[in-house]
Design an enzyme around this catalytic site. Structure first.
Site, PDB file in Angstrom:
ATOM      1  N   HIS A 219     -23.072  68.079 -26.029  1.00  0.00           N
ATOM      2  CA  HIS A 219     -22.362  68.060 -24.749  1.00  0.00           C
ATOM      3  C   HIS A 219     -20.952  68.638 -24.907  1.00  0.00           C
ATOM      4  CE1 HIS A 219     -21.671  66.485 -20.748  1.00  0.00           C
ATOM      5  NE2 HIS A 219     -20.587  65.852 -21.149  1.00  0.00           N
TER       6      HIS A 219
ATOM      7  N   SER B 125     -19.435  68.658 -17.000  1.00  0.00           N
ATOM      8  CA  SER B 125     -19.754  67.228 -16.987  1.00  0.00           C
ATOM      9  C   SER B 125     -19.365  66.566 -15.660  1.00  0.00           C
ATOM     10  CB  SER B 125     -19.071  66.578 -18.185  1.00  0.00           C
ATOM     11  OG  SER B 125     -19.797  65.467 -18.570  1.00  0.00           O
TER      12      SER B 125
HETATM   13  C1  GTR Z   1     -20.524  60.464 -19.355  1.00  0.00           C
HETATM   14  C2  GTR Z   1     -21.213  60.226 -18.045  1.00  0.00           C
HETATM   15  C3  GTR Z   1     -21.809  61.517 -17.577  1.00  0.00           C
HETATM   16  C4  GTR Z   1     -20.844  62.675 -17.693  1.00  0.00           C
HETATM   17  C5  GTR Z   1     -19.886  62.562 -18.858  1.00  0.00           C
HETATM   18  C6  GTR Z   1     -18.616  63.372 -18.798  1.00  0.00           C
HETATM   19  O1  GTR Z   1     -20.089  59.320 -19.978  1.00  0.00           O
HETATM   20  O2  GTR Z   1     -22.188  59.255 -18.259  1.00  0.00           O
HETATM   21  O3  GTR Z   1     -22.306  61.354 -16.274  1.00  0.00           O
HETATM   22  O4  GTR Z   1     -20.175  62.894 -16.513  1.00  0.00           O
HETATM   23  O5  GTR Z   1     -19.442  61.292 -19.063  1.00  0.00           O
HETATM   24  O6  GTR Z   1     -18.035  63.593 -17.745  1.00  0.00           O
HETATM   25  O7  GTR Z   1     -18.157  63.737 -19.881  1.00  0.00           O
END
Ligand code: GTR
Length: 419
Positions: free
Chosen positions: A398, A257
């Site tokens: 995610h 991420s």
């Molecule tokens: C989210 C962000 C993403 C990603 C993510 C993370 O909120 O919008 O770009 O980086 O966080 O790091 O878990």
């Protein structure tokens, strides 16, 4: 309420687009054409002209420029246990005093090295989100003393980590499995370099290495938090080059991420990293920004104003004017292997856009006579593809899972151990 909305998605503006048919027509910048229109014909043109130019463009417009390593940096062994994890590993903890003085910033590295190793081992290196003690319940890991996002012990909420968070992130760090496959693991807390919030820079290296400290006013091309974290990964590499138990020519950089964006930027700048792995790095990482699918530049700038350089703010809703796109970030790894992992439910990160960045990075790998992805169709869910550019989109949301790790370990085996 406002705060909840802010963390759940867009703060304002249009709804995110999750409809492939609404992705606008776009034209990507050509990685093989220099800014003055000169074509890149071979490796030499790429290495001498276009590669430095692209790095410069990413610094200038996206991540910002970082300083070189401070001269006085030194390392201190902070802990060692040759029989950690029930005898499976050596656990080593090392403090990097980044400015040379104990009053300055420090970064705590945690290393697990397989027992029974013969000679230096290849390692995975990645930053963690919450402190080294969160990657494994091992009670021997020192608890971070840096600022952390809320650590809830019972009803107490504080920015000091406690034993309650030991092993919190263990599902993302299958330490035993990594060791079993013959690799070491090296990790550090991103918050040692800069706590992840808009005022965090005052507690991190961006203030500590600036002559005017917390009064510093950033120019539009100066480093943001991602560049500061990436800079820290290079400092970790400085240490690893001198650790006799680690094979510094076989360091696999991994990040999830926001820390996947960080791994890509660190890998682009620093060619000592042998392989770079982006797990669901999304917008500002592996996803093509011009697709405007899921998260967009404006979302990043609103929610995380500290991540990128000042100039990046001028590209809100102006994706086509950005002189670079994600395929060129991927191409900066060439000829080193790079792997892009996506998850099908992680639409915010635009899984297909991450794949397409790999597709459009291929011409640069071809300059080296290497096959990149080898496919142009988005592969089915759960299938890993690619030679020098690896890719998969897995089931689920995610996260960084054991399934992702198996693909990354296989990819590392193929490139680093000829398996
Ligand atoms: C989210 C962000 C993403 C990603 C993510 C993370 O909120 O919008 O770009 O980086 O966080 O790091 O878990």
């Amino acid at each position: 309420m406002l705060v909840m909305v802010a963390w759940a998605g867009r703060v304002s503006g249009a709804e995110p687009n999750y409809d492939e048919s609404k992705v606008p027509a776009y034209k990507l910048p050509d990685p093989l054409i220099c800014e003055d229109g000169t074509p890149v014909r071979n490796r030499r043109d790429w290495e001498r002209r276009r590669r430095p130019e692209l790095l410069w463009l990413f610094e200038e417009h996206v991540y910002g420029r970082a300083p070189t390593a401070p001269p006085g940096m030194w390392f201190e062994r902070a802990g060692e246990d040759a029989y950690a994890l029930g005898g499976r590993a050596t656990r080593r903890e090392v403090t990097l005093w980044l400015r040379g003085d104990r009053g300055g910033p420090k970064m705590d590295l945690l290393l697990y090295l397989p027992r029974g190793r013969r000679g230096p081992v290849p390692v995975f290196l990645g930053l963690n989100f919450m402190g080294n003690h969160t990657v494994h319940p091992d009670p021997g890991i020192r608890i971070t003393t840096a600022w952390v996002p809320n650590d809830r012990a019972g009803t107490v909420v504080s920015n000091r980590a406690t034993a309650a968070s030991r092993g919190w992130a263990a599902s993302r760090w299958p330490v035993e499995r990594i060791l079993e496959r013959g690799y070491g693991l090296v990790t550090a807390y991103c918050g040692d370099l800069e706590p992840d919030h808009p005022e965090g820079w005052k507690l991190g290296v961006r203030a500590a290495l600036s002559p005017d400290g917390t009064n510093h006013v950033f120019r539009p091309d100066e480093w943001g938090a991602i560049a500061a974290w990436a800079w820290g990964l290079s400092r970790a590499m400085d240490y690893l080059e001198g650790d006799r138990d680690v094979d510094a020519r076989r360091v696999v950089l991994i990040g999830h991420s926001r820390l996947g964006k960080t791994a890509l930027w660190a890998g682009a700048r620093d060619r000592r990293f042998a392989i770079v792995i982006s797990n669901e790095s999304g917008e500002g990482g592996a996803a093509l920004t011009r697709r405007r699918y899921g998260e967009r530049i404006a979302d990043l700038n609103r929610r995380f104003p500290h991540w990128f350089c000042g100039r990046y703010k001028s590209y809100d809703d102006r994706e086509d004017d950005l002189p670079v796109d994600a395929h060129e970030l991927i191409a900066l790894m060439a000829p080193r292997p790079v792997y892009i992992g996506s998850a099908v439910e992680d639409r915010w990160a635009d899984p297909r856009g991450e794949f397409l960045a790999g597709v459009h990075a291929e011409p640069v790998y071809r300059l080296y006579g290497l096959e990149g992805l080898g496919v142009t169709e988005w592969p089915p869910v759960g299938r890993s593809v690619g030679r020098y550019i690896g890719y998969h989109v897995r089931e689920g949301r995610h996260d960084l899972t054991a399934w992702d790790w198996e693909r990354y370990l296989d990819f590392a085996d193929r490139h680093l151990r000829g398996r």
